[in-house]
Design a protein around this motif. Structure first.
Motif, mmCIF file in Angstrom:
data_model
loop_
_atom_site.group_PDB
_atom_site.id
_atom_site.type_symbol
_atom_site.label_atom_id
_atom_site.label_comp_id
_atom_site.label_asym_id
_atom_site.label_seq_id
_atom_site.Cartn_x
_atom_site.Cartn_y
_atom_site.Cartn_z
ATOM 1 N N SER A 23 0.822 -1.213 0.000
ATOM 2 C CA SER A 23 0.000 0.000 0.000
ATOM 3 C C SER A 23 0.853 1.259 0.000
ATOM 4 O O SER A 23 0.389 2.319 -0.405
ATOM 5 C CB SER A 23 -0.898 0.023 1.236
ATOM 6 O OG SER A 23 -0.134 0.323 2.386
ATOM 7 N N PRO A 35 1.446 6.562 -1.507
ATOM 8 C CA PRO A 35 0.362 5.571 -1.406
ATOM 9 C C PRO A 35 -0.835 5.888 -2.301
ATOM 10 O O PRO A 35 -1.360 4.998 -2.973
ATOM 11 C CB PRO A 35 -0.039 5.641 0.068
ATOM 12 C CG PRO A 35 1.158 6.140 0.777
ATOM 13 C CD PRO A 35 1.899 7.015 -0.178
ATOM 14 N N SER A 36 -1.240 7.147 -2.332
ATOM 15 C CA SER A 36 -2.460 7.484 -3.064
ATOM 16 C C SER A 36 -2.266 7.435 -4.569
ATOM 17 O O SER A 36 -3.218 7.436 -5.333
ATOM 18 C CB SER A 36 -2.936 8.874 -2.648
ATOM 19 O OG SER A 36 -1.945 9.816 -2.973
ATOM 20 N N VAL A 43 -3.950 1.819 -5.420
ATOM 21 C CA VAL A 43 -4.404 0.794 -4.488
ATOM 22 C C VAL A 43 -5.445 1.397 -3.538
ATOM 23 O O VAL A 43 -5.474 2.600 -3.326
ATOM 24 C CB VAL A 43 -3.243 0.220 -3.648
ATOM 25 C CG1 VAL A 43 -2.190 -0.392 -4.531
ATOM 26 C CG2 VAL A 43 -2.641 1.294 -2.755
ATOM 27 N N MET A 49 -7.381 0.370 0.336
ATOM 28 C CA MET A 49 -7.205 -0.571 1.436
ATOM 29 C C MET A 49 -8.429 -0.546 2.342
ATOM 30 O O MET A 49 -8.978 0.518 2.622
ATOM 31 C CB MET A 49 -5.957 -0.171 2.218
ATOM 32 C CG MET A 49 -5.558 -1.157 3.283
ATOM 33 S SD MET A 49 -3.762 -1.045 3.537
ATOM 34 C CE MET A 49 -3.622 -1.704 5.169
ATOM 35 N N SER A 78 -13.344 2.255 -0.524
ATOM 36 C CA SER A 78 -12.221 1.735 -1.302
ATOM 37 C C SER A 78 -12.581 1.550 -2.777
ATOM 38 O O SER A 78 -11.733 1.719 -3.631
ATOM 39 C CB SER A 78 -11.721 0.419 -0.697
ATOM 40 O OG SER A 78 -12.646 -0.612 -0.985
#
Lengths: 286, 355
Positions: free
Chosen positions: B50, B72-73, B77, B79, B147
């Motif tokens: 992630s 991460p963004s 992905v 989560m 998500s």
């Protein structure tokens, strides 16, 4: 053999402590309220009635002249304005800086951050008298004596330790998963702070706003040191100043004292509704 | 196409190696489940994918794009957290639309997409409620909604059902299975619940102490575990392990011997000490003439659809578990004749590898 079921319920032995504590608390409460009551009574009496020695008596008639005199006095307007000009920015600035520092200490620790946190919090334990003379010389060198700037700066700085401590401890209770979820959704640290951590910390912000505003509003020492002219004095000095003009005007002083304490009361009542429990309930688990 | 590739991924926390040089390829649309005991590195692996944890070494590729050092963004992905991680001060709609608001998507489009997602998850009626007004299962749906709205290429689930009660867990498990059919995305799912792993996964990855013990389809892991760890971890109740020896049998093929029992294994094997493994369902109560050994019944657990019998034997300190039909009446203290099924015998060498 007596049947246990038919026995009357056993009476616990008489415990005098709750009664003692209750009485002690009432006495303390009365002692605390007495000065306020005295001031309130004086403020609605004429100077003549007070001079006759009837300090604690119920006034013969409700005299509102003291309030009229205080409210009509342009100097009082100036005192109130000056106090607002110091209290509002210093309250906001100390909380803002404390929130930023507290967020870092709670959520973004770095090597040595715990030590630094202790250093900052230890700022709470400095008695003002220790730093009074250096600060006076500093602001004198900056040519800021008899302005409101030293008051704003000092109150902001003196507020940072308690604000950092409270905000850090509150942010620590905001689950890390919320920060991580926000980051995965595309938030940067600033957005996590503004959109997630701070809205969840309204109770802490409300407590701090009330505390800071009250302390700064009621402060006597720093304005006494850093302001000289009547145009720059704050309300607490104003109460004292009012005494010397003609005579010891107990009634007028009482009225101004009560008026001066109103803003802190209003601030408390305003923020009281944010003292919500269970704001973080439902964030995680059941 | 969102293939997820892990190349030699290592994650250290100080001196502790949480993930140790993991290589793994997950194909587009595949549902892969990470299982393993607590502290085995499966959650850390997921958090590394992630981007919430940086890697200490190695590369992560999503759809052939190296995302090892991507925020991460921006990895594509999404989560779902074990704790749901819903924002308590936002309504369901605000929670679901949070990412879109950050991305400054126009308001009417956010509203439209939130409604679409809510319809998919059947939570339209809950859009104005706050998380504290939702039940556990509803919160889970909102978390899933948050998500899926950004249409990620890879879904990461971190023990999403572990906070739910047993009945709800079964229901949500079915919903996740349906969701994976509907969404054309790659899914990585961490759990310590074997049933979830067995029912949801295309492939299961068994983690232990930071490395992968075995990768395979659920039935493959069950029927042909590569080592003692996987054999013991997959399957409930767990496989029975019995200290045994390989000895020469007929026609050059080997036998496995434990206690007075000697079973032909039907192939060659080097002589020596081994661990013999047999699953509880491959032991049966037999006629006196056909039995391999006698076991004294210690405890009988009647589960309704089946009964579990724990046997004391001369050759194993640990009780031997067997699974029997519920109509067979067996009582504690009784000595019963047991036959070992010949088809599924597992043998492991001293290092725990399958022979």
């Amino acid at each position: 053999m007596a049947d246990a079921a038919v026995l009357p319920p056993a009476r616990p032995p008489f415990n005098p402590w709750p009664a003692v504590i209750f009485v002690a608390l009432i006495v303390l409460a009365l002692l605390f309220l007495a000065p306020t009551a005295g001031v309130l009574l004086s403020s609605v009496k004429t100077t003549r009635e007070i001079a006759l020695g009837a300090l604690w008596s119920i006034p013969a008639e409700l005299y509102l002249g003291n309030y009229a005199e205080v409210l009509a006095n342009p100097a009082v307007h100036r005192y109130l304005l000056n106090t607002v000009l110091v209290s509002a920015p210093a309250t906001v600035a100390s909380i803002a800086l404390g929130a930023l520092a507290g967020y870092v200490f709670a959520k973004l620790p770095f090597r040595g951050s715990n030590l630094l946190f202790l250093v900052i919090v230890s700022g709470m334990f400095f008695p003002p008298q220790v730093i009074l003379i250096p600060l006076f010389r500093l602001f004198n060198a900056m040519n800021l004596i008899d302005t409101l700037w030293p008051l704003i700066v000092i109150h902001t700085a003196m507020g940072i330790p308690i604000c950092t401590l409270l905000m850090r401890n509150f942010f620590a209770t905001v689950p890390n998963a919320l920060r991580e979820a926000a980051i995965l959704e595309g938030a940067n640290e600033w957005q996590v702070l503004i959109r997630v951590a701070l809205p969840l910390s309204l109770p802490a912000l409300a407590v701090l706003a009330t505390l800071q505003f009250t302390w700064i509003w009621n402060d006597f020492l720093w304005p006494l040191i850093f302001t000289q002219s009547d145009e720059k004095r704050t309300i607490m000095l104003g109460i004292v100043n009012l005494r010397g003009q003609y005579s010891v005007a107990w009634g007028v002083q009482g009225a101004l004292s009560l008026i001066a304490s109103l803003p802190t009361l209003v601030v408390f009542l305003f923020f009281q509704r944010y003292f919500i429990k269970g704001m973080t309930m439902g964030a995680v688990k059941g | 196409m969102a293939r997820l590739v892990l190349e030699d991924v290592t994650k250290r926390f100080g001196a502790v190696i949480a993930v140790d040089a993991v290589d793994l390829q997950i194909e587009h649309g595949e549902f892969v489940v990470f299982v393993g005991p607590s502290g085995c590195g499966k959650s850390t692996m997921l958090r590394t994918i992630s981007g919430l944890e940086s890697v200490s070494a190695g590369r992560i590729l999503i759809g052939d794009r190296d995302v090892t050092h991507v925020a991460p963004s921006r990895r594509g992905v999404a989560m779902v957290f074990q704790s749901y991680a819903l924002f308590p001060h936002m309504t369901t709609a605000e929670n679901i639309g949070f990412g879109l608001r950050l991305a400054r998507v126009p308001k009417d489009e956010i509203a439209r997409r939130v409604t679409d997602v809510a319809k998919t998850l059947q939570i339209e009626a809950l859009l104005d409620r706050y998380p504290r007004q939702l039940s556990g299962g509803q919160r889970q749906r909102v978390a899933i909604g948050r998500s899926i709205i950004r249409d990620p290429e890879v879904f990461l689930f971190d023990e999403p059902l572990s906070n739910l009660d047993a009945a709800l867990r079964v229901r949500m498990r079915l919903e996740i299975a349906r969701l994976r059919d509907r969404l054309d995305a790659t899914m990585v799912y961490v759990t310590h619940d074997q049933t979830e792993a067995m029912t949801l996964a295309d492939r299961i990855v068994v983690f232990n102490q930071g490395h992968i013990e075995q990768i395979g389809a659920p039935v493959e892991l069950y029927d042909a575990p590569a080592n003692l760890f996987v054999a013991g971890f997959i399957g409930a109740p767990a496989m029975n392990f019995i200290p045994a020896e390989i000895e020469a049998g007929e026609n050059g093929k080997a036998n496995v011997r434990f206690g007075a029992v000697s079973l032909p294994i039907g192939r060659e094997a080097a002589e020596g000490k081994v661990t013999f493994g047999v699953r509880p369902e491959h032991l049966s109560v037999a006629a006196e003439s056909e039995h391999d050994f006698l076991g004294r019944v210690e405890i009988v657990e009647k589960l309704g659809a089946e009964s579990l019998v724990y046997l004391q034997t001369g050759f194993s300190k640990a009780p031997i578990t067997m699974r029997i039909p519920p109509e067979l009446s067996v009582h504690a203290g009784e000595e019963i004749p047991v036959r070992v099924g010949r088809k599924r015998l597992h043998l492991f060498d001293a290092e725990g590898r399958v022979i």
